[in-house]
Design an enzyme around this catalytic site. Structure first.
Site, PDB file in Angstrom:
ATOM      1  N   CYS A  30     -17.570   1.510 118.798  1.00 34.91           N
ATOM      2  CA  CYS A  30     -17.410   0.049 118.888  1.00 34.91           C
ATOM      3  C   CYS A  30     -16.260  -0.316 119.838  1.00 34.91           C
ATOM      4  CB  CYS A  30     -17.167  -0.491 117.477  1.00 34.91           C
ATOM      5  SG  CYS A  30     -16.588  -2.185 117.389  1.00 34.91           S
ATOM      6  N   CYS A  33     -13.636  -2.630 118.409  1.00 35.87           N
ATOM      7  CA  CYS A  33     -12.845  -1.874 117.426  1.00 35.87           C
ATOM      8  C   CYS A  33     -11.741  -1.086 118.135  1.00 35.87           C
ATOM      9  CB  CYS A  33     -13.728  -0.907 116.639  1.00 35.87           C
ATOM     10  SG  CYS A  33     -15.022  -1.687 115.656  1.00 35.87           S
TER      11      CYS A  33
END
Length: 125
Positions: A30, A33
């Site tokens: 991600c 993230c």
């Protein structure tokens, strides 16, 4: 304090035994993230009294499912075992600091009283 990794085995104990916990649900693949990770880590260094925890949603799929995680990163905040904040999306450093300040200002005696009142009402119904 640096961040700690939570698992299904350590989640409940960490939330119940710690006064203030911020949980970052994330995954290695991600991009947002990965962008949020240094912001979260920097805040963990600045706020030693808060437990900064990370949950890898790939490794802990059952835990992520139980927490109703549908988008990552998702940040959850618990005080005295009570979920006060849950929101997907990466925060900037200033936004995270503002959130921490706001959460510190929550009167937990009022929150616990409201929870007790709700429980009493549900028990009567």
């Amino acid at each position: 304090m640096s961040t700690v990794n939570l698992t299904a085995e350590t989640f409940e104990q960490t939330i119940s035994e710690s006064d203030f916990v911020l949980v970052d649900f994330w995954a290695a693949w991600c991009g947002p993230c990965r962008n949020f990770a240094p912001v979260f880590e920097a805040a963990s260094q600045a706020h030693a009294d808060i437990v900064f925890a990370k949950i890898d949603t790939d490794a802990e799929q059952a835990l992520a499912g139980a927490a109703n995680i549908t988008s990552i990163p998702t940040l959850m905040a618990f005080r005295e075992g009570v979920l006060l904040f849950s929101q997907p999306g990466a925060l900037a450093g200033t936004q995270l600091e503002e959130l921490i300040t706001a959460l510190r200002g929550v009167d937990m005696a009022i929150v616990h009283a409201e929870i007790a009142a709700q429980s009493a009402t549900q028990a009567q119904g």
